[in-house]
Every structure is written in structure tokens, then in C-alpha cells.
Design an enzyme around this catalytic site. Structure first.
Site, PDB file in Angstrom:
ATOM      1  N   GLU A  43       0.847  -1.192   0.000  1.00 45.14           N
ATOM      2  CA  GLU A  43       0.000   0.000   0.000  1.00 45.14           C
ATOM      3  C   GLU A  43       0.883   1.242   0.000  1.00 45.14           C
ATOM      4  OE1 GLU A  43      -2.395   2.557   3.316  1.00 45.14           O
ATOM      5  OE2 GLU A  43      -2.451   0.378   3.512  1.00 45.14           O
ATOM      6  N   LYS A 133     -10.477  -2.772   7.445  1.00 46.79           N
ATOM      7  CA  LYS A 133      -9.220  -2.518   8.152  1.00 46.79           C
ATOM      8  C   LYS A 133      -9.557  -2.230   9.609  1.00 46.79           C
ATOM      9  CE  LYS A 133      -7.197   1.542   8.019  1.00 46.79           C
ATOM     10  NZ  LYS A 133      -6.395   2.731   7.599  1.00 46.79           N
TER      11      LYS A 133
END
Length: 215
Positions: A43, A133
Site C-alpha cells: 500500500e 481494516k
């Protein structure tokens, strides 16, 4: 790479490295060091200056190496679309933004919104996300995965924030879909210590192999 292949790669590899860097040069160096250490789901938070250009250039440099690059710290639908057009294969957000999720779903891109409660997790599921998340994971024990899945059995959880080599196995054994790891993994980037990043990446991938692939 379509949505389901991205999800399968994240599920299989179990680690999403969060390369929070300050420059394009650091981004290229960090991604290279992570790949050398065996991590291929990465990411790139869009907090780096000229984030869309950085994402484009990093994606272009490592395309075809089995690398799955996503964009993180996505705050709104506009940023989501720019990231997707710049090559992001998945999106990570700090909160449950319905407009951002809608954009990701429109383009067939997995999105992992940040949640901290069962209410937020339910809202994310109702918006059509593929995993959430859990942030900050340091505020919880791995038992939170079982607790959240009791009322939400279809919830896939990616703990982020405080996950490291010492507690990674515990999160994986508790049923984490994957784990996001940033600070402890990228600790050497400011000093240009790429070898340290690669060593840490190898340590983490070895833990994944012991916990998940040797059963």
C-alpha cells in the site's frame, strides 16, 4: 488483475506492507526492498507529495513482477478515482466513506475501509466491501476477530496499527484475512537502510509460512 485475483493474493500472502514515504525515490526504493524480502502486496499512502504521479511511476516500474500495489489514506471519492486511474489495484481508507466504496465498486477495485467498532463494520458490509481494516489494532487483542465475527460471521478483517513480528502470528492464528504492517517494517527508510527493510520483510514472510502454509 481483477478484483477477485487481488483479494486472493492478499488472502494468500497475508501481509500488506504500508510504505508511507516522503518522496518518489523513497517509494521506489522501499517497494524494491520489500519485494526482495518476499512481500508483494504493498500500500502506498497518498500522503506523499504528487501521490498520483508516484503511484503511476511505481506501478509502471514493478508491473509484471507479481506485485499488487494499492493506495492508502484515501479520504474521498475524488481521491479514490485518481488512485484507480493511476494504477491502484486496491484502496485503503481510514474511515467508512460510502462514496469512496461506491467508486471502488464501480471500477471493480477492492476497498478496505477503516473500522473500530461493530457498528462501523456492519455499515461497511452493507456498503459492499470485501474486507475491513481494523484500526488501530494495537488497542485490541487478536480475540477481537472472534468477537466481531460472532454477530458478523462474513466479516473479513485486516488488523492495522501496531502489528509487528512479535504479534503477527497471534493475529494470523486468530483468523485475520491479512495484516497491514507499516512503521516496524519501514523503519529503515529514513536512513536509506534498505537491507534492514528486506530483512524485516523476510522475517515476516517466514512467520506467515509457519502459521499459514505449513498446515
Amino acid at each position: 488483475m481483477n478484483k477477485y485475483r487481488v483479494m486472493e493474493q492478499v488472502r494468500r500472502e497475508k501481509i500488506v506492507a504500508i510504505a508511507r514515504v516522503k518522496t518518489q525515490e523513497q517509494a521506489l526504493a522501499a517497494v524494491g526492498a520489500l519485494i526482495e524480502g518476499g512481500i508483494r502486496c504493498i500500500e502506498l499512502p497518498v500522503t506523499v507529495p504528487y501521490a498520483h504521479t508516484v503511484l503511476e511511476n511505481v506501478t509502471r516500474r514493478f508491473d509484471g513482477d507479481g506485485v499488487c500495489l494499492g493506495a492508502g489514506s484515501i479520504l474521498d471519492a475524488e481521491s479514490a478515482r485518481i488512485a484507480i486511474m493511476s494504477g491502484a489495484k486496491f484502496l485503503v481508507t481510514p474511515t467508512v466513506s460510502e462514496q469512496t466504496i461506491r467508486i471502488a465498486n464501480r471500477y471493480g477495485i477492492p476497498v478496505f475501509p477503516g473500522v473500530a467498532t461493530a457498528t462501523e463494520a456492519l455499515l461497511a458490509l452493507e456498503c459492499g466491501v470485501d474486507a475491513v481494516k481494523l484500526f488501530p489494532a494495537a488497542q485490541y487483542s487478536p480475540n477481537i476477530i472472534k468477537d466481531l465475527r460472532a454477530p458478523l460471521p462474513n466479516l473479513e478483517i485486516i488488523p492495522v496499527g501496531g502489528v509487528n513480528a512479535e504479534n503477527l502470528a497471534g493475529w494470523l492464528q486468530a483468523g485475520a484475512f491479512a495484516c497491514g504492517i507499516g512503521g516496524s517494517l519501514l523503519a529503515g527508510i529514513g536512513e536509506g537502510d534498505l537491507a534492514r527493510i528486506t530483512r524485516t520483510a523476510r522475517t515476516l514472510t517466514d512467520i506467515v509460512k509457519r502459521c499459514c502454509h505449513a498446515r
